[in-house]
Write an enzyme that holds these catalytic residues in place. Structure first.
Site, PDB file in Angstrom:
ATOM      1  NE  ARG A 126      -3.125  -1.962   3.297  1.00 16.76           N
ATOM      2  CZ  ARG A 126      -4.386  -2.044   3.713  1.00 16.76           C
ATOM      3  NH1 ARG A 126      -5.179  -1.009   3.637  1.00 16.76           N
ATOM      4  NH2 ARG A 126      -4.838  -3.171   4.216  1.00 16.76           N
TER       5      ARG A 126
ATOM      6  CB  SER B  34     -12.669 -17.054  -1.247  1.00  9.43           C
ATOM      7  OG  SER B  34     -13.332 -17.457  -0.085  1.00  9.43           O
TER       8      SER B  34
ATOM      9  CD  GLU C 179     -16.720 -17.642   3.606  1.00  9.93           C
ATOM     10  OE1 GLU C 179     -17.880 -17.207   3.553  1.00  9.93           O
ATOM     11  OE2 GLU C 179     -16.319 -18.409   4.496  1.00  9.93           O
TER      12      GLU C 179
ATOM     13  CE1 TYR D 283     -12.361 -12.206   1.216  1.00 10.26           C
ATOM     14  CE2 TYR D 283     -13.616 -14.234   1.480  1.00 10.26           C
ATOM     15  CZ  TYR D 283     -12.431 -13.587   1.173  1.00 10.26           C
ATOM     16  OH  TYR D 283     -11.321 -14.335   0.825  1.00 10.26           O
TER      17      TYR D 283
ATOM     18  N   GLY E  87     -18.303 -16.956  19.069  1.00  5.91           N
ATOM     19  CA  GLY E  87     -19.673 -16.901  18.547  1.00  5.91           C
ATOM     20  C   GLY E  87     -20.156 -18.314  18.231  1.00  5.91           C
TER      21      GLY E  87
HETATM   22  P1  NAP Z   1      -4.259 -11.607   4.703  1.00  5.54           P
HETATM   23  O1  NAP Z   1      -3.260 -12.241   5.592  1.00  5.54           O
HETATM   24  O2  NAP Z   1      -5.412 -10.887   5.317  1.00  5.54           O
HETATM   25  O3  NAP Z   1      -3.458 -10.592   3.743  1.00  5.54           O
HETATM   26  C1  NAP Z   1      -4.152  -9.662   2.954  1.00  5.54           C
HETATM   27  C2  NAP Z   1      -3.142  -8.838   2.182  1.00  5.54           C
HETATM   28  O4  NAP Z   1      -3.872  -7.883   1.393  1.00  5.54           O
HETATM   29  C3  NAP Z   1      -2.184  -8.032   3.074  1.00  5.54           C
HETATM   30  O5  NAP Z   1      -0.928  -7.996   2.465  1.00  5.54           O
HETATM   31  C4  NAP Z   1      -2.800  -6.643   3.073  1.00  5.54           C
HETATM   32  O6  NAP Z   1      -1.844  -5.608   3.217  1.00  5.54           O
HETATM   33  C5  NAP Z   1      -3.343  -6.590   1.642  1.00  5.54           C
HETATM   34  N1  NAP Z   1      -4.412  -5.591   1.530  1.00  5.54           N
HETATM   35  C6  NAP Z   1      -5.595  -5.581   2.172  1.00  5.54           C
HETATM   36  N2  NAP Z   1      -6.292  -4.469   1.837  1.00  5.54           N
HETATM   37  C7  NAP Z   1      -5.502  -3.767   0.969  1.00  5.54           C
HETATM   38  C8  NAP Z   1      -5.635  -2.520   0.287  1.00  5.54           C
HETATM   39  N3  NAP Z   1      -6.741  -1.778   0.409  1.00  5.54           N
HETATM   40  N4  NAP Z   1      -4.607  -2.097  -0.507  1.00  5.54           N
HETATM   41  C9  NAP Z   1      -3.502  -2.864  -0.651  1.00  5.54           C
HETATM   42  N5  NAP Z   1      -3.304  -4.050  -0.027  1.00  5.54           N
HETATM   43  C10 NAP Z   1      -4.294  -4.486   0.780  1.00  5.54           C
HETATM   44  O7  NAP Z   1      -4.896 -12.667   3.680  1.00  5.54           O
HETATM   45  P2  NAP Z   1      -4.356 -14.140   3.295  1.00  5.54           P
HETATM   46  O8  NAP Z   1      -4.901 -15.099   4.280  1.00  5.54           O
HETATM   47  O9  NAP Z   1      -2.897 -14.067   3.027  1.00  5.54           O
HETATM   48  O10 NAP Z   1      -5.133 -14.393   1.929  1.00  5.54           O
HETATM   49  C11 NAP Z   1      -4.557 -14.054   0.669  1.00  5.54           C
HETATM   50  C12 NAP Z   1      -5.668 -13.963  -0.364  1.00  5.54           C
HETATM   51  O11 NAP Z   1      -6.345 -15.209  -0.452  1.00  5.54           O
HETATM   52  C13 NAP Z   1      -6.739 -12.924  -0.042  1.00  5.54           C
HETATM   53  O12 NAP Z   1      -7.181 -12.367  -1.247  1.00  5.54           O
HETATM   54  C14 NAP Z   1      -7.844 -13.743   0.594  1.00  5.54           C
HETATM   55  O13 NAP Z   1      -9.100 -13.125   0.435  1.00  5.54           O
HETATM   56  C15 NAP Z   1      -7.735 -15.036  -0.206  1.00  5.54           C
HETATM   57  N6  NAP Z   1      -8.189 -16.243   0.478  1.00  5.54           N
HETATM   58  C16 NAP Z   1      -7.638 -16.574   1.681  1.00  5.54           C
HETATM   59  C17 NAP Z   1      -8.068 -17.739   2.321  1.00  5.54           C
HETATM   60  C18 NAP Z   1      -7.467 -18.168   3.641  1.00  5.54           C
HETATM   61  O14 NAP Z   1      -8.019 -19.062   4.270  1.00  5.54           O
HETATM   62  N7  NAP Z   1      -6.370 -17.582   4.067  1.00  5.54           N
HETATM   63  C19 NAP Z   1      -9.042 -18.559   1.728  1.00  5.54           C
HETATM   64  C20 NAP Z   1      -9.556 -18.180   0.479  1.00  5.54           C
HETATM   65  C21 NAP Z   1      -9.116 -17.036  -0.142  1.00  5.54           C
HETATM   66  P3  NAP Z   1      -1.501  -4.931   4.656  1.00  5.54           P
HETATM   67  O15 NAP Z   1      -0.483  -5.844   5.302  1.00  5.54           O
HETATM   68  O16 NAP Z   1      -0.956  -3.613   4.299  1.00  5.54           O
HETATM   69  O17 NAP Z   1      -2.778  -4.887   5.430  1.00  5.54           O
END
Ligand code: NAP
Length: 322
Positions: free
Chosen positions: A33, A125, A127, A151, A213
Site C-alpha cells: 500500500r 475463495s 466463500e 466478502y 460466537g
Molecule cells: P491476509 O493475511 O489478510 O493478507 C491480505 C493482504 O492484502 C495483506 O498484504 C494486506 O496488506 C493486503 N491488503 C488488504 N487491503 C488492501 C488494500 N486496500 N490495498 C492494498 N493491499 C491491501 O490474507 P491471506 O490469508 O494471506 O489471503 C490471501 C488472499 O487469499 C486474499 O485475497 C484472501 O481473500 C484469499 N483467500 C484466503 C483464504 C485463507 O483461508 N487464508 C481462503 C480463500 C481465499 P496490509 O499488510 O498492508 O494490510
C-alpha cells in the site's frame, strides 16, 4: 531467472508464497500500500524481508500499475491483496467490494494493455459458494456461486472478471478457489488464530477466557504453506484453468476448539464462553471442497490430517508467543 509480482505480500499467503518462490530462484517484486508503512511482521518472521523489491502502489490506480508492469520484466503476477475477512466485510461492505473487485479488474486490464504474456493468479475463495445443501457436498469447480457475505460477493465478482479476461482476451489467468488455510501467520481477526492464540495464552497464565460466537459451523481447514505451492503449480501448466484447493476434510469449529484445548491439557468448559453478540449476521453452516482436480491435474500433494494441522498450529503459536 523468473520475476514474480505479488500483491498482498505482507499477508499470510503473500509471505509464504514469496518464501516458496525465492527458494525456486525467482526475483520477487512485492506490491504494498502507498498510504501506510510496510507491515513487515510476516516477512521478518520468515526471514525474507530483505530479499524483496518493494514497490508502493495504489491498486485502484490503473496508470500506476501499468507503469510498474512496463518498467519491470514480469513473468507471473499473484493477486493476493484483499480485505480478506468475512466478518469485517459486514461492517465495511463498501471498502471490501470496492477494493477487492476494482483492484482485480485494474490488474487484469493493465496486463492486457502492456504485456498479455504475463501469467496471472487470482485468489478466489470457497466463500463464493455460499450455503450448499449438505447432500451436494463436497464442492467442486462447477458449483454455482451464491455468496452470502460482501466478502464472498467481492470474490465471486473478481473470479468472473478473471475468467472473462481469460476467455475474452486470451490471458493466462487462473483462479485458485481456496478453502480456509491457516498458519502461525494468520491475521488476528480470524477466529482460528484467536482460538489458538488465546488458548496458548491461557496455558501460560496470560489470559483467562476465550469468547466465541457460533461454534457449530463446519469448515475445511488446511495448512497455508502447502496451499501456496498449488498457486505456483497452477501457473506452470500448459493451459489456464481454475482449481479448488482444499484439505477435503470437514470439522466443526467446536471440534477445532476441543482439539486445541486437548493438546494443551486445558479444560474447555472452564475457559470457553459462547457470546451471541459475536454471531455473524449471516453465516455458512458447512462447506468443504473436493480437491481431486488439483491433486490429479497439478499433482498437488496434500496429506496433512486435521490433528496434524492443529498440533502444528499450536506448537508454532507457542514458539511465536515466546
Ligand atoms: P491476509 O493475511 O489478510 O493478507 C491480505 C493482504 O492484502 C495483506 O498484504 C494486506 O496488506 C493486503 N491488503 C488488504 N487491503 C488492501 C488494500 N486496500 N490495498 C492494498 N493491499 C491491501 O490474507 P491471506 O490469508 O494471506 O489471503 C490471501 C488472499 O487469499 C486474499 O485475497 C484472501 O481473500 C484469499 N483467500 C484466503 C483464504 C485463507 O483461508 N487464508 C481462503 C480463500 C481465499 P496490509 O499488510 O498492508 O494490510
Amino acid at each position: 531467472m523468473k520475476t514474480a509480482m505479488i500483491t498482498g505480500i505482507t499477508g499470510q499467503d503473500g509471505a509464504y508464497l514469496a518464501k516458496f518462490l525465492l527458494n525456486k530462484g525467482y526475483n520477487i517484486i512485492g506490491l504494498v500500500r502507498n498510504n501506510s508503512g510496510i507491515n513487515m511482521k510476516n516477512l521478518k518472521y520468515l526471514d525474507i524481508d530483505d530479499k524483496i523489491n518493494f514497490i508502493k502502489v495504489d491498486l485502484l490506480n490503473l496508470s500506476n500499475i501499468v507503469r510498474i508492469i512496463e518498467k519491470n520484466e514480469i513473468d507471473e503476477i499473484y493477486n493476493l491483496a484483499a480485505q480478506s475477512s468475512v466478518g469485517l466485510s459486514f461492517s465495511h461492505p463498501i471498502e471490501t467490494l470496492e477494493f477487492n473487485i476494482v483492484s482485480t479488474a485494474k490488474l487484469l486490464e493493465a496486463i492486457r494493455n502492456t504485456n498479455p504474456k504475463i501469467k496471472y493468479y487470482q485468489a478466489s475463495s470457497s466463500e463464493m459458494f455460499g450455503n450448499v445443501k449438505k447432500e451436494s457436498l463436497p464442492i467442486n469447480e462447477n458449483f454455482l456461486l451464491r455468496p452470502v457475505s460482501p466478502y464472498g460477493i467481492s470474490k465471486a465478482a473478481s473470479h468472473w472478471i478473471t475468467v472473462n479476461y481469460r476467455e475474452a482476451h486470451n490471458l493466462f489467468a487462473v483462479c485458485g478457489i481456496c478453502f480456509n488455510h491457516e498458519s502461525v501467520l494468520r491475521n488476528k481477526n480470524f477466529v482460528t488464530k484467536k482460538i489458538i492464540n488465546t488458548a496458548v495464552k491461557i496455558n501460560l497464565g496470560l489470559a483467562d477466557e476465550l469468547r466465541l460466537g457460533n461454534i457449530r459451523v463446519c469448515r475445511d481447514w488446511g495448512y497455508a504453506p502447502k496451499y501456496v505451492e498449488a498457486m505456483w503449480l497452477m501457473l506452470q501448466q500448459d493451459n489456464p484453468d481454475d482449481y479448488i484447493i482444499s484439505s477435503g476434510e470437514v470439522h466443526s469449529l467446536e471440534e477445532f476448539v476441543v482439539k486445541v484445548f486437548e493438546k494443551l491439557n486445558l479444560n474447555v468448559d472452564k475457559f470457553v464462553k459462547i457470546d451471541e453478540s459475536l454471531y455473524r449476521p449471516n453465516d455458512l453452516e458447512i462447506n468443504y471442497g473436493d480437491n481431486s482436480k488439483a491433486k490429479n491435474k497439478l499433482n498437488w500433494k496434500y496429506n496433512m490430517s486435521f490433528d496434524q494441522l492443529i498440533y502444528k498450529l499450536v506448537d508454532d503459536e507457542i514458539e511465536f508467543i515466546k
